[in-house]
Design an enzyme around this catalytic site. Sequence first.
Site, PDB file in Angstrom:
ATOM      1  N   GLY A  67       0.763  -1.239   0.000  1.00  0.00           N
ATOM      2  CA  GLY A  67       0.000   0.000   0.000  1.00  0.00           C
ATOM      3  C   GLY A  67       0.788   1.280   0.000  1.00  0.00           C
ATOM      4  N   GLU A  71       3.750  -7.026   1.514  1.00  0.00           N
ATOM      5  CA  GLU A  71       3.344  -7.274   0.121  1.00  0.00           C
ATOM      6  C   GLU A  71       3.436  -5.989  -0.695  1.00  0.00           C
ATOM      7  OE1 GLU A  71      -0.682  -8.479   0.837  1.00  0.00           O
ATOM      8  OE2 GLU A  71      -0.133 -10.475   1.527  1.00  0.00           O
ATOM      9  N   PRO A  72       4.627  -5.431  -0.864  1.00  0.00           N
ATOM     10  CA  PRO A  72       4.737  -4.173  -1.614  1.00  0.00           C
ATOM     11  C   PRO A  72       4.561  -4.393  -3.114  1.00  0.00           C
ATOM     12  CG  PRO A  72       6.917  -4.986  -1.104  1.00  0.00           C
ATOM     13  CD  PRO A  72       5.944  -5.941  -0.439  1.00  0.00           C
ATOM     14  N   ARG A 104       3.272  -1.277  -5.724  1.00  0.00           N
ATOM     15  CA  ARG A 104       3.504   0.008  -6.389  1.00  0.00           C
ATOM     16  C   ARG A 104       4.856   0.631  -6.023  1.00  0.00           C
ATOM     17  NH1 ARG A 104      -0.790   3.291  -8.090  1.00  0.00           N
ATOM     18  NH2 ARG A 104      -2.145   2.085  -6.723  1.00  0.00           N
ATOM     19  N   ARG A 164      -5.121   4.031 -15.791  1.00  0.00           N
ATOM     20  CA  ARG A 164      -5.249   4.702 -14.499  1.00  0.00           C
ATOM     21  C   ARG A 164      -5.909   6.082 -14.578  1.00  0.00           C
ATOM     22  NH1 ARG A 164      -1.541   6.098 -11.703  1.00  0.00           N
ATOM     23  NH2 ARG A 164      -2.465   5.580  -9.706  1.00  0.00           N
ATOM     24  N   TYR A 188      -9.065   6.077 -12.315  1.00  0.00           N
ATOM     25  CA  TYR A 188      -8.937   6.714 -11.001  1.00  0.00           C
ATOM     26  C   TYR A 188      -8.652   8.211 -11.099  1.00  0.00           C
ATOM     27  CZ  TYR A 188      -7.121   1.892 -10.143  1.00  0.00           C
ATOM     28  OH  TYR A 188      -6.884   0.535 -10.108  1.00  0.00           O
ATOM     29  N   CYS A 240     -12.150   6.033 -28.821  1.00  0.00           N
ATOM     30  CA  CYS A 240     -13.393   6.791 -28.966  1.00  0.00           C
ATOM     31  C   CYS A 240     -14.191   6.823 -27.679  1.00  0.00           C
ATOM     32  CB  CYS A 240     -14.208   6.208 -30.119  1.00  0.00           C
ATOM     33  SG  CYS A 240     -13.333   6.447 -31.653  1.00  0.00           S
ATOM     34  N   GLU A 241     -13.633   7.522 -26.693  1.00  0.00           N
ATOM     35  CA  GLU A 241     -14.270   7.764 -25.400  1.00  0.00           C
ATOM     36  C   GLU A 241     -13.695   9.085 -24.911  1.00  0.00           C
ATOM     37  OE1 GLU A 241     -15.752   5.501 -22.830  1.00  0.00           O
ATOM     38  OE2 GLU A 241     -15.560   3.565 -23.846  1.00  0.00           O
ATOM     39  N   TYR A 255       0.615  -1.040 -12.263  1.00  0.00           N
ATOM     40  CA  TYR A 255      -0.776  -0.938 -12.695  1.00  0.00           C
ATOM     41  C   TYR A 255      -0.870  -0.239 -14.060  1.00  0.00           C
ATOM     42  CZ  TYR A 255      -1.119  -2.216  -7.826  1.00  0.00           C
ATOM     43  OH  TYR A 255      -0.949  -2.871  -6.634  1.00  0.00           O
TER      44      TYR A 255
HETATM   45  C1  LIG Z   1      -2.840  -4.869  -4.391  1.00  0.00           C
HETATM   46  C2  LIG Z   1      -2.392  -5.562  -3.167  1.00  0.00           C
HETATM   47  C3  LIG Z   1      -1.113  -5.329  -2.657  1.00  0.00           C
HETATM   48  C4  LIG Z   1      -0.150  -4.340  -3.259  1.00  0.00           C
HETATM   49  O1  LIG Z   1      -0.578  -3.023  -3.080  1.00  0.00           O
HETATM   50  P1  LIG Z   1       0.404  -1.818  -3.486  1.00  0.00           P
HETATM   51  O2  LIG Z   1      -0.393  -0.614  -3.175  1.00  0.00           O
HETATM   52  O3  LIG Z   1       0.716  -1.936  -4.914  1.00  0.00           O
HETATM   53  O4  LIG Z   1       1.610  -1.932  -2.627  1.00  0.00           O
HETATM   54  C5  LIG Z   1      -0.716  -6.040  -1.539  1.00  0.00           C
HETATM   55  N1  LIG Z   1      -1.550  -6.940  -0.947  1.00  0.00           N
HETATM   56  C6  LIG Z   1      -2.794  -7.181  -1.420  1.00  0.00           C
HETATM   57  C7  LIG Z   1      -3.631  -8.179  -0.731  1.00  0.00           C
HETATM   58  C8  LIG Z   1      -3.252  -6.499  -2.534  1.00  0.00           C
HETATM   59  O5  LIG Z   1      -4.485  -6.729  -2.983  1.00  0.00           O
END
Ligand SMILES: *Cc1c(COP(=O)(O)O)cnc(C)c1O
Length: 420
Positions: free
Chosen positions: A240, A275-276, A278, A314, A318, A343-344, A372
Amino acid sequence: MDHFSLIDGAMHCEGVPLSVIAEQVGTPVYIYSTAMFERHARAFRDGMAAAGNVHLAYAIKANPNLAVLRLLAKAGYGADVVSGGELARALAAGIPAADVVFSGVGKTEGELSTALDVGLGQFNLELEEEGVVLAGLAAAKGMIADAVLRVNPDVDAGTHAKISTGKAENKFGVPIDQAPAIFARLAALPGLAMRGVAIHIGSQLNDLAPLEAAYTRVGELIAEIRGMGLPVDRVDLGGGLGVPYRAGEVFPSPAELGAMVARVTRAWGVRLMFEPGRVIAGNAGVLLTKVIWVKPGVTNPYVIVDAAMNDLARPALYDAWHDFAAVRPTGARMTANIAGPVCESGDTFAMGRDIDAVARGDLAVFRTAGAYGATMASTYNSRALVPEVLVDGDRFAVVADRILPETILAAERIPDWLKA
Ligand SMILES: *Cc1c(COP(=O)(O)O)cnc(C)c1O
């Protein structure tokens, strides 16, 4: 240092002029820097070192290219996967199954079964019934599945609504107040070893406070579960951490995150997992594009580029910002809208933006497109599937082919009854 920078007035990726890639591969094309992937991987690992002996599982969905996975595997990363397809990629890249974590709110029975067969390291359970089904599958195979329970802490991550995952109304995890009872019921099942809990509250976070609030609740939850006489030896803190998309933006660094984690989790006595996604991939890639036209507009001209929302979703998805820069800037500036050929009206990357002046035929990049980006590409408007290039010093390789509309067309057919 940024490895997408000007050398003698022309943008390079490491030692390779982007114009050379454009000539040989065409545009649009994603371009990734090995040095930047490696630097981000190292910075994150170093940042988390404050929190002890951690397991790093790169979130494949951010950028699942096989070559990217291979270089992260070499940097010592495991993987966080959210589908059987991503699991297959992790294994194909040489990431040991034992280092893979399986997240996702809709894992099918077939995916759970395959993951057991390959020796997956950890299942992150999203609901009680999933745990019951997994336990049954594992017991039938004479196996014991290592699992953690994903909890929803009901905190507002302060990010875009579509990438918030830790609010009570989001689809992810079990409500944290119900977690102890669910955990206890699952822990009693043969075939399942409940090891701990997992959390992931959202993406592109620019503030550590919501993370700290969520982690603090997890600490209380661990105490509660242990109070029931059940062991907890793993906690998966998710991903995240956000990255700057606009020059000058400042985000918490991995070192700041690591220091906070070390403080909050000091007494937990567990193996921490991260779980990095981005933060590893985002700034390691750009989308190279060519200006097709500069079309006069009512207020500002439209710079129509050959990349579109099907290549980089993106902004349409978003309202995301991607810095735009000419590959050979003259120093002149213009105020323009930037849009693709789809075409949007949503196929617009920027409105009324102050940018490097560009003209028909010029090359330019959208920055911070490594995460992403290509992975969300589609063939909408019967456009090609965008290719990917990996640069390493003075060399580069096409690591994903451009899939041409003809190839997509060849997979379609007209049924007999329509042929006549
Ligand atoms: C998408 C996701 C991540 C990675 O999120 P980032 O914002 O890219 O770091 C980690 N864990 C889970 C469960 C996710 O769905």
